[in-house]
Write a protein that holds these residues in place. Structure first.
Motif, PDB file in Angstrom:
ATOM      1  N   ILE A 415       0.975  -1.317   0.071  1.00  0.00           N
ATOM      2  CA  ILE A 415       0.028   0.028   0.336  1.00  0.00           C
ATOM      3  C   ILE A 415       1.292   1.213   0.020  1.00  0.00           C
ATOM      4  N   GLY A 416       1.862   1.347   1.047  1.00  0.00           N
ATOM      5  CA  GLY A 416       3.054   2.296   0.990  1.00  0.00           C
ATOM      6  C   GLY A 416       3.199   2.188  -0.076  1.00  0.00           C
ATOM      7  N   VAL A 417       4.027   1.499  -1.056  1.00  0.00           N
ATOM      8  CA  VAL A 417       4.819   1.689  -2.241  1.00  0.00           C
ATOM      9  C   VAL A 417       3.700   2.372  -2.971  1.00  0.00           C
ATOM     10  N   ALA A 418       2.264   2.307  -3.431  1.00  0.00           N
ATOM     11  CA  ALA A 418       1.363   2.172  -4.149  1.00  0.00           C
ATOM     12  C   ALA A 418       1.070   3.928  -4.131  1.00  0.00           C
ATOM     13  N   VAL A 419       1.071   4.293  -2.345  1.00  0.00           N
ATOM     14  CA  VAL A 419       0.899   5.699  -2.424  1.00  0.00           C
ATOM     15  C   VAL A 419       1.452   6.734  -2.474  1.00  0.00           C
ATOM     16  N   ALA A 420       3.443   6.309  -2.818  1.00  0.00           N
ATOM     17  CA  ALA A 420       4.762   6.921  -2.940  1.00  0.00           C
ATOM     18  C   ALA A 420       4.362   6.796  -4.531  1.00  0.00           C
ATOM     19  N   ALA A 421       4.134   5.732  -4.919  1.00  0.00           N
ATOM     20  CA  ALA A 421       4.658   6.291  -6.751  1.00  0.00           C
ATOM     21  C   ALA A 421       3.486   6.787  -6.999  1.00  0.00           C
ATOM     22  N   LEU A 422       2.220   6.918  -7.155  1.00  0.00           N
ATOM     23  CA  LEU A 422       1.664   7.938  -7.826  1.00  0.00           C
ATOM     24  C   LEU A 422       1.776   9.230  -6.976  1.00  0.00           C
ATOM     25  N   ALA A 463       9.513   6.567   3.635  1.00  0.00           N
ATOM     26  CA  ALA A 463      10.511   6.183   3.511  1.00  0.00           C
ATOM     27  C   ALA A 463      10.904   6.557   2.065  1.00  0.00           C
ATOM     28  N   VAL A 464       9.837   5.851   1.364  1.00  0.00           N
ATOM     29  CA  VAL A 464      10.502   5.975  -0.790  1.00  0.00           C
ATOM     30  C   VAL A 464      10.160   7.368  -1.364  1.00  0.00           C
ATOM     31  N   LEU A 465       9.428   8.466  -0.376  1.00  0.00           N
ATOM     32  CA  LEU A 465       9.966   9.589  -0.745  1.00  0.00           C
ATOM     33  C   LEU A 465      10.683  10.118  -0.122  1.00  0.00           C
ATOM     34  N   LEU A 466      11.519   9.896   0.287  1.00  0.00           N
ATOM     35  CA  LEU A 466      12.287  10.370   1.474  1.00  0.00           C
ATOM     36  C   LEU A 466      14.080  10.281  -0.260  1.00  0.00           C
ATOM     37  N   VAL A 467      13.950   9.167  -0.140  1.00  0.00           N
ATOM     38  CA  VAL A 467      14.910   7.673  -0.760  1.00  0.00           C
ATOM     39  C   VAL A 467      14.876   8.760  -2.561  1.00  0.00           C
ATOM     40  N   GLU A 468      13.636   8.415  -2.930  1.00  0.00           N
ATOM     41  CA  GLU A 468      13.651   8.866  -4.504  1.00  0.00           C
ATOM     42  C   GLU A 468      13.451  10.581  -4.576  1.00  0.00           C
ATOM     43  N   ILE A 469      13.582  11.687  -3.216  1.00  0.00           N
ATOM     44  CA  ILE A 469      13.904  12.707  -3.626  1.00  0.00           C
ATOM     45  C   ILE A 469      15.540  12.633  -3.911  1.00  0.00           C
ATOM     46  N   HIS A 470      16.363  12.288  -3.480  1.00  0.00           N
ATOM     47  CA  HIS A 470      17.380  12.223  -3.745  1.00  0.00           C
ATOM     48  C   HIS A 470      18.227  10.792  -4.342  1.00  0.00           C
TER      49      HIS A 470
END
Length: 682
Positions: A415-422, A463-470
């Motif tokens: 669920i978390g990955v789906a939210v981050a991916a969107l 966590a995915v959003l924070l790492v994705e920004i980098h």
């Protein structure tokens, strides 16, 4: 009932949301603490990967502080955050030290795993510290944060954690000026007492009793945690301790009245609610205790309640008086002792001499982490730390069922990955992503006490959003997050959970814990009834011991209820947990009956028959032995008349609950045996 729980109840337990009060101050602090570091870098230089990585690392440190911002007292909150963030920062530095060296990385991961596994036997806060020490040692040992100097990563992480600690310290200092958290929890005790008196027999009384136990535990824990050299000299804090301890006789009387179904006077309930309001708001008027009727033919329980309320009224009047008028006030500062540094060192020795069960768990954890590290290297995973982080988070039995956490973590991650991916695909870098991070950060303290799966979904998205920004927008990170988490959950279930005998013996361990609880109740019966038999109401020291034993017993009941409730979410133990819930409810009624008998004896000055008290204690010890042996306890033959008749009935009910479970298990074994024999014939 148990069959229904075994087949589908554990699924409902996995998705059930635990009730918890929303602490808006923590929500605001988490939102600000986590969002500000990365938000500033997004606003200042959104296209510089190094700058964004620095902000993300600081926000990761703030995330740890936000997760650990628990408790009511400001001193307790600061201590928890400081300890855990220090452990996480040291783990980060350890991982940075061995980064790029495969052999050293493996040794460091094993060493960190040993520390994390043993920390759980010291206490809940040290267990959290050990977990985050391991998590960030693994992260730093297996990840490159794209900074010019590798040592900038732990420094930035520590700076973010320190920033979050400062927010809590400032907030706690502002709130702590009025001692409002301490006032709130003590006031809640008196509110719970009024509700307990108001509730009639049945479900409402049971719920009120649980809330009263919880309120007492919270109040004593908060006042002990807030005790420092400064607060110990603060007369306001001393007054709160005194008025809390004054509630002990009221608690005994309220339990006795609920047990004997004696209806209290409305004035008593009004007075207790007034005391609660006065404690929460010092500016409120002190309530007046109504005079008793002239011709008082009330029961012993009602007389005990009246005497307890008069004591509360005297203490409250002394506290509300001016300093010059209350110089003769008796300050009651009877609280559990705060652990000294020497006590902590002594407790740290326990893991080194821990029993075989603790070392078996540590061995399982080390094995799973070593396999996770090996598979990550063999499969050439881009971010190998994700697999090990999942293993570390899930394999903490002191945080709940390993099976339940693995399932919840897996679905929460999806669920978390789906939210981050969107969010990544639909929103550009800048203000909109800051808004999403702000919302997710605010949800961390809301979801954390409610459901681990929901909490995993929120923290995974964050966590995915924070790492994705980098790292820059890419679907690869999202895909790897899902695959690596599923791999970590599979390692936990297939290597760390299913093959081990402890998993299949879990119902037996649960029964052993319940038997230990029965013995604890028996010890309380010995202190409250046997030791006081023949001493009369003048034995003040015996009453103090009985009050302390009562608090400890009800806390044990509360802890066991939590432990058994966790087992409801695991298929292997769901049947047993449902049955033992009934046993715990019966033991609560036994404890209430013990309290009622002791209270009635003290109010009526009629001594309890020592032989009857010893027989009741022996019946409880026999019940504990039967549960340990997996046998149905023998029915009680001799009936007790007099003050312990109700206790005798409740002990019989507890023995019947254990007998019902024993017969159910016998039928299950016979059914399994007949199916095996039938299969062999075919």
């Amino acid at each position: 009932m148990t069959a229904e729980v075994g087949h589908s109840g554990w699924v409902r337990a996995l998705v059930r949301l635990a009730p918890a009060r929303i602490q808006w101050e923590r929500v605001v602090l988490a939102a600000i603490g986590i969002t500000v570091p990365v938000g500033l870098t997004l606003l200042i230089n959104p296209h510089n990967a190094t700058v964004l990585g620095a902000g993300a690392l600081a926000s990761m440190g703030a995330l740890v502080g936000s997760v650990m911002d628990t408790g009511s007292a400001g001193a307790e909150r600061v201590r928890k955050i400081a300890l855990v963030t220090a452990a996480a920062s040291v783990g980060f530095a350890l991982g940075t030290l061995v980064y790029g060296h495969s052999a050293l990385t493996l040794l460091a991961v094993i060493a960190a795993t040993l520390v994390s596994g043993l920390s759980g036997s010291i206490g809940p806060v040290t267990s959290k510290a050990g977990l985050y020490f391991l998590m960030y040692a693994v992260t730093a040992a297996n990840a490159d944060f794209g900074l010019h100097s590798p040592w900038l990563a732990p420094l930035l992480f520590f700076a973010g954690a320190l920033w979050r600690l400062c927010l809590t310290a400032v907030s706690a200092a502002l709130i702590g000026v009025t001692l409002s958290p301490e006032r709130r929890v003590v006031a809640q005790v008196y509110k719970a007492l009024a509700t307990q008196l108001e509730a009639q027999a049945g479900a409402a009384a049971n719920v009120a009793g649980v809330k009263l136990t919880t309120a007492l535990d919270d109040a004593y824990d908060t006042l002990v945690a807030s005790r420092t050299h400064i607060t110990a000299r603060d007369t306001r804090w001393q007054d709160l301790v005194t008025i809390l301890n004054a509630s002990a006789p009221v608690v005994d009387a309220a339990i006795a009245m609920a047990t004997k179904q004696v209806i209290p006077e409305k004035d008593a309930i009004v007075f207790l609610r007034g005391i609660a309001l006065w404690i929460a708001d010092p500016k409120a008027a002190l309530p007046e205790l109504a005079e008793p009727p002239v011709a008082d033919s009330s029961s012993a329980e009602a007389r005990a309640l009246r005497a307890a309320l008069e004591r509360v009224n005297r203490v409250a009047s002394q506290i509300s008086a001016s300093d010059s008028e209350r110089s003769e006030q008796l300050v009651d500062l009877d609280l559990p002792a705060t652990q000294s540094f020497a006590d902590l060192l002594h407790r740290m020795e326990r893991p080194l001499s821990a029993g075989a069960e603790t070392w078996r768990f540590v061995g399982r954890l080390v094995l799973c982490m070593a396999i996770a590290q090996g598979l990550s290297l063999a499969l050439h995973l881009d971010r190998p730390y994700l697999v090990m982080l999942t293993v570390a988070q899930v394999m903490k039995p002191d945080f709940g069922s390993i099976f339940a956490r693995a399932v919840q973590r897996g679905f929460g991650t999806l669920i978390g990955v789906a939210v981050a991916a969107l969010t990544i695909s639909m929103l550009p870098l800048g203000g909109w992503q800051i808004l999403v991070i702000l919302l997710l950060a605010a949800l961390v303290p809301i979801t954390m006490p409610r459901n681990f799966g929901l909490y995993s979904a929120i923290t995974t998205s964050l966590a995915v959003l924070l790492v994705e920004i980098h790292a820059g927008a890419s679907s690869g990170l999202v895909d790897s997050r899902v695959l690596d988490t599923v791999l970590g959950c599979a390692i936990v279930l297939l290597i760390g959970y299913l093959p081990w005998p402890a998993t299949w013996r879990a119902p037996r361990h649960l029964a052993a814990n319940v038997a230990g609880l029965v013995r604890f109740v028996a010890r309380y019966a010995g202190i409250a009834l046997v030791d006081s038999a023949g001493q009369g109401s003048a034995a003040a020291s015996s009453e103090e011991r009985a009050a302390a034993a009562r608090r400890a017993t009800y806390r044990q009941l509360s802890d066991m209820r939590t432990l058994v409730a966790r087992s409801l979410s695991e298929p292997r133990t769901a049947d047993a947990a449902a049955a033992w819930m009934l046993e715990i409810a019966a033991l609560e009624r036994v404890t209430d009956a013990i309290t009622a008998a002791a209270t009635t004896e003290a109010a009526s000055a009629v001594a309890i028959n020592r032989r009857d008290a010893e027989r009741a204690q022996a019946a409880l010890m026999e019940l504990a032995g039967a549960i340990d042996a997996g046998q149905a306890p023998r029915p009680l033959t001799a009936a007790t008349a007099g003050s312990l008749a109700l206790l005798d009935d409740e002990i019989s009910s507890a023995r019947e609950a254990a007998s019902a479970w024993s017969m159910h298990r016998t039928r299950q074994r016979r059914g399994v045996r007949s199916r095996r024999e039938s299969g062999a014939e075919h």
